[in-house]
Motif scaffolding. Sequence first.
Motif, short mmCIF file in Angstrom:
data_model
loop_
_atom_site.label_atom_id
_atom_site.label_comp_id
_atom_site.label_asym_id
_atom_site.label_seq_id
_atom_site.Cartn_x
_atom_site.Cartn_y
_atom_site.Cartn_z
N TYR A 25 0.83 -1.19 0.00
CA TYR A 25 0.00 0.00 0.00
C TYR A 25 0.87 1.25 0.00
O TYR A 25 2.07 1.20 0.29
CB TYR A 25 -0.92 0.01 1.23
CG TYR A 25 -0.14 0.12 2.53
CD1 TYR A 25 0.33 -1.01 3.18
CD2 TYR A 25 0.16 1.36 3.07
CE1 TYR A 25 1.08 -0.92 4.32
CE2 TYR A 25 0.90 1.47 4.23
CZ TYR A 25 1.37 0.32 4.85
OH TYR A 25 2.12 0.44 6.00
N SER A 26 0.23 2.37 -0.30
CA SER A 26 0.88 3.67 -0.24
C SER A 26 -0.09 4.68 0.35
O SER A 26 -1.24 4.78 -0.12
CB SER A 26 1.30 4.12 -1.64
OG SER A 26 1.84 5.43 -1.61
N VAL A 27 0.35 5.38 1.39
CA VAL A 27 -0.48 6.41 2.04
C VAL A 27 0.39 7.60 2.42
O VAL A 27 1.60 7.49 2.51
CB VAL A 27 -1.19 5.88 3.30
CG1 VAL A 27 -2.21 4.78 2.95
CG2 VAL A 27 -0.19 5.37 4.32
N GLN A 71 8.01 -2.34 5.02
CA GLN A 71 7.79 -2.83 3.66
C GLN A 71 6.44 -2.37 3.10
O GLN A 71 6.10 -2.74 1.97
CB GLN A 71 7.88 -4.36 3.63
CG GLN A 71 9.26 -4.88 4.01
CD GLN A 71 9.38 -6.39 3.85
OE1 GLN A 71 8.44 -7.07 3.44
NE2 GLN A 71 10.53 -6.93 4.21
N THR A 72 5.72 -1.60 3.85
CA THR A 72 4.37 -1.14 3.48
C THR A 72 3.55 -2.29 2.91
O THR A 72 2.96 -2.19 1.81
CB THR A 72 4.38 0.06 2.50
OG1 THR A 72 5.05 -0.33 1.28
CG2 THR A 72 5.08 1.25 3.12
N SER A 73 3.52 -3.39 3.66
CA SER A 73 2.80 -4.57 3.19
C SER A 73 1.78 -5.03 4.23
O SER A 73 1.90 -4.73 5.43
CB SER A 73 3.76 -5.71 2.88
OG SER A 73 4.39 -6.17 4.05
N PHE A 74 0.81 -5.76 3.75
CA PHE A 74 -0.26 -6.31 4.60
C PHE A 74 -0.72 -7.60 3.96
O PHE A 74 -1.82 -7.70 3.42
CB PHE A 74 -1.39 -5.30 4.74
CG PHE A 74 -2.44 -5.66 5.77
CD1 PHE A 74 -3.78 -5.72 5.43
CD2 PHE A 74 -2.09 -5.91 7.09
CE1 PHE A 74 -4.75 -6.02 6.37
CE2 PHE A 74 -3.05 -6.22 8.04
CZ PHE A 74 -4.39 -6.28 7.68
N HIS A 75 0.11 -8.64 4.03
CA HIS A 75 -0.17 -9.90 3.34
C HIS A 75 -1.18 -10.74 4.12
O HIS A 75 -1.08 -10.86 5.36
CB HIS A 75 1.11 -10.71 3.16
CG HIS A 75 2.16 -10.00 2.35
ND1 HIS A 75 1.87 -9.09 1.37
CD2 HIS A 75 3.52 -10.07 2.42
CE1 HIS A 75 2.98 -8.62 0.84
NE2 HIS A 75 4.02 -9.21 1.45
#
Lengths: 114, 115
Positions: A25-27, A71-75
Amino acid sequence: AQSVAQPEDQVNVAEGNPLTVKCTYSVSGNPYLFWYVQYPNRGLQFLLKYITGDNLVKGSYGFEAEFNKSQTSFHLKKPSALVSDSALYFCAVRDSEYGNKLVFGAGTILRVKS
Amino acid sequence: GAGVSQSPRYKVAKRGQDVALRCDPISGHVSLFWYQQALGQGPEFLTYFQNEAQLDKSGLPSDRFFAERPEGSVSTLKIQRTQQEDSAVYLCASSPTTGPNSPLHFGNGTRLTVT
């Protein structure tokens, strides 16, 4: 503005094996992260969310997801896949800087084979 | 239990016709959202209501699209002079609060086909 990427169009896994569906994601502000599942000809069903706190969140049907800020991740993960888990999965994000708009990724088809 | 209800379930319109899609949110839910989902795509945000106030309509693709929620409950999405590119599933969702951590509850959608 916020955005979500789901790099895999489709994930195939054998029943009983662990599964992972990836999301980044990107915020601009703080992220509020969600996973939804969609079955054919149906609306989206909420699975789980990350707001703050513990990076590993647990949700419905044995699913869990791991938030990784660096890592701006949410797996999305599940230790043991079921054939009935086969569906379309969407990751979504809200940006604390941009109010209530929930932005979705393009979706990942999960196929679990027996 | 009562969830979000959308009608009609399917709508076929000839190009140029006007259509109206209805959403009955869960009773008492303050927030209401409309999304457009094209085939094989993720839902795209159209508009957001907090009670009867339309606070965000940045996703409406053209001035042919109009949404209202006059009494803060039922909402209608209207599309004027439909075009083929309007063919999609239109999803309505509601949530009980205005907070960003509240999940959305989705209806089953209205599948619009413009011929």
